[in-house]
Motif scaffolding. Structure first.
Motif, PDB file in Angstrom:
ATOM      1  N   GLY A   6       0.773  -1.232   0.000  1.00 50.58           N
ATOM      2  CA  GLY A   6       0.000   0.000   0.000  1.00 50.58           C
ATOM      3  C   GLY A   6       0.804   1.280   0.000  1.00 50.58           C
ATOM      4  O   GLY A   6       0.232   2.372   0.021  1.00 50.58           O
ATOM      5  N   LYS A   7       2.130   1.198  -0.048  1.00 47.92           N
ATOM      6  CA  LYS A   7       2.966   2.394  -0.003  1.00 47.92           C
ATOM      7  C   LYS A   7       3.115   2.993  -1.404  1.00 47.92           C
ATOM      8  O   LYS A   7       3.087   2.296  -2.409  1.00 47.92           O
ATOM      9  N   ILE A   8       3.317   4.308  -1.441  1.00 54.54           N
ATOM     10  CA  ILE A   8       3.637   5.034  -2.664  1.00 54.54           C
ATOM     11  C   ILE A   8       5.131   5.337  -2.630  1.00 54.54           C
ATOM     12  O   ILE A   8       5.602   6.048  -1.736  1.00 54.54           O
ATOM     13  N   VAL A  27       7.624  -3.001  -6.080  1.00 55.12           N
ATOM     14  CA  VAL A  27       6.357  -3.501  -6.618  1.00 55.12           C
ATOM     15  C   VAL A  27       6.100  -4.925  -6.127  1.00 55.12           C
ATOM     16  O   VAL A  27       4.977  -5.266  -5.735  1.00 55.12           O
ATOM     17  N   ARG A  28       7.127  -5.733  -6.137  1.00 55.31           N
ATOM     18  CA  ARG A  28       6.992  -7.104  -5.634  1.00 55.31           C
ATOM     19  C   ARG A  28       6.516  -7.119  -4.187  1.00 55.31           C
ATOM     20  O   ARG A  28       5.769  -8.015  -3.767  1.00 55.31           O
ATOM     21  N   GLU A  29       6.929  -6.104  -3.411  1.00 50.58           N
ATOM     22  CA  GLU A  29       6.557  -6.038  -1.993  1.00 50.58           C
ATOM     23  C   GLU A  29       5.292  -5.220  -1.755  1.00 50.58           C
ATOM     24  O   GLU A  29       5.011  -4.835  -0.621  1.00 50.58           O
ATOM     25  N   GLY A  30       4.534  -4.944  -2.815  1.00 47.62           N
ATOM     26  CA  GLY A  30       3.199  -4.384  -2.653  1.00 47.62           C
ATOM     27  C   GLY A  30       3.043  -2.900  -2.856  1.00 47.62           C
ATOM     28  O   GLY A  30       1.957  -2.354  -2.646  1.00 47.62           O
ATOM     29  N   ARG A  83       0.050  11.456  -2.182  1.00 44.29           N
ATOM     30  CA  ARG A  83       1.101  11.449  -1.166  1.00 44.29           C
ATOM     31  C   ARG A  83       2.339  10.736  -1.714  1.00 44.29           C
ATOM     32  O   ARG A  83       2.274  10.055  -2.744  1.00 44.29           O
ATOM     33  N   VAL A  84       3.436  10.876  -0.991  1.00 46.24           N
ATOM     34  CA  VAL A  84       4.640  10.062  -1.180  1.00 46.24           C
ATOM     35  C   VAL A  84       4.993   9.481   0.176  1.00 46.24           C
ATOM     36  O   VAL A  84       5.204  10.225   1.137  1.00 46.24           O
ATOM     37  N   ASP A  85       5.038   8.152   0.264  1.00 47.78           N
ATOM     38  CA  ASP A  85       5.392   7.492   1.527  1.00 47.78           C
ATOM     39  C   ASP A  85       6.881   7.224   1.625  1.00 47.78           C
ATOM     40  O   ASP A  85       7.454   7.260   2.718  1.00 47.78           O
ATOM     41  N   CYS A  86       7.484   6.903   0.483  1.00 48.37           N
ATOM     42  CA  CYS A  86       8.887   6.499   0.465  1.00 48.37           C
ATOM     43  C   CYS A  86       9.589   7.137  -0.728  1.00 48.37           C
ATOM     44  O   CYS A  86       9.017   7.207  -1.827  1.00 48.37           O
ATOM     45  N   ALA A 134       2.395  12.462   8.740  1.00 48.94           N
ATOM     46  CA  ALA A 134       2.496  11.029   8.492  1.00 48.94           C
ATOM     47  C   ALA A 134       3.956  10.600   8.498  1.00 48.94           C
ATOM     48  O   ALA A 134       4.835  11.355   8.056  1.00 48.94           O
ATOM     49  N   PRO A 135       4.249   9.394   8.972  1.00 51.94           N
ATOM     50  CA  PRO A 135       5.631   8.902   8.910  1.00 51.94           C
ATOM     51  C   PRO A 135       6.023   8.618   7.466  1.00 51.94           C
ATOM     52  O   PRO A 135       5.175   8.430   6.601  1.00 51.94           O
ATOM     53  N   GLY A 136       7.318   8.576   7.220  1.00 48.77           N
ATOM     54  CA  GLY A 136       7.815   8.254   5.886  1.00 48.77           C
ATOM     55  C   GLY A 136       9.246   7.764   5.974  1.00 48.77           C
ATOM     56  O   GLY A 136       9.884   7.847   7.031  1.00 48.77           O
TER      57      GLY A 136
END
Length: 258
Positions: A6-8, A27-30, A83-86, A134-136
């Motif tokens: 679910g991360k961006i 992508v492999r990790e979702g 958003r950007v998570d990572c 939000a954390p990142g």
């Protein structure tokens, strides 16, 4: 459940080499992934590969030598995904130059790609995280040469050593925002870019990887997919509270002498 479910994830310099490997692993990790690069062809080919495999990916054209490109890339991802998570800063310029023959133009280009672009990408991404409370997580792909490096890497080392300091500074500044920022000092790695560099600057032939492997403790160069797995770990909650670390991902030991 993947490590990045679910991360961006935005991968700067994500169309080939280590960056492309990180995109595949994310992508492999979702994760849903955005990759930036100067050349549309490899970027669009990678996106087609990832989407054909069931992943979610987009290509964002960005010449990171331009001052505004890094911030614009983050803004485009936020516009699409909210958003950007990572963030992963994997772009790198490795053209050669010594202290004596580096021109101001070459020096400035190294600073632009290897230091300024990560700085402003981090600025934009952290601003988004702070705005959302939000954390990142951020990972900067640096180089073991940042410890000193070869004489022909003078402007590269100058820029990447700056990125090492920036990684720690930003991590310290935003630890209370729960934004974790780490770096990897990667060693000699078998990538398309390294192949081109060896041929262009060192007259290497088709067997340069084999010759290089003979001089390395593990008998081979590092692989982009190995680095990608490490980057994904640092981006994920599996790496816990770790922040401000710059890890030597290399088979040679700093300070070790024979």
């Amino acid at each position: 459940m993947g490590l990045l479910d679910g991360k961006i994830v935005l991968v700067n310099g994500g169309t080939q080499g280590v960056g492309a490997a990180v995109a595949r692993a994310a992508v492999r990790e979702g994760a849903a992934v955005a990759v930036t690069g100067r050349r549309p062809e490899p970027g669009e080919a990678l996106v087609a590969e990832l989407t054909a495999a069931g992943g979610e990916a987009v290509y964002v054209h960005a010449d990171l030598a331009r001052a505004e490109a890094a911030r614009d890339a983050v803004a485009r991802v936020v516009a699409v995904h909210g958003r950007v998570d990572c963030l992963v800063n994997a772009a790198g310029l490795t053209s050669r130059g010594t202290l004596l023959d580096t021109t101001p133009e070459l020096f400035d280009r190294h600073i632009a790609v290897n230091l300024r672009a990560p700085f402003f990408a981090m600025q934009a991404a952290v601003a988004d995280m702070v705005r959302r409370e939000a954390p990142g997580t951020i990972v900067n792909v640096i180089t073991s040469s940042a410890h000193g490096g070869q004489p022909f890497l003078a402007p590269y080392v100058a820029a990447k050593a700056g990125l090492t300091g920036l990684t720690r500074n930003a991590a310290h500044a935003h630890r209370w925002d729960r934004v974790r920022i780490n770096g990897l000092n990667i060693g000699w790695t078998a990538t398309e870019g390294e192949d081109a560099t060896q041929r262009a600057f060192h007259g290497a032939g088709d067997d340069w990887r084999e010759r290089a492997a003979e001089r390395l403790p593990m008998g081979r160069l590092g692989r982009p997919d190995e680095i990608a797995d490490f980057v994904v770990l640092l981006l994920s909650d599996r790496s816990g509270v770790v922040t401000g670390s710059v890890i030597d991902w290399d088979q040679n030991v700093l300070g070790g002498l024979d």
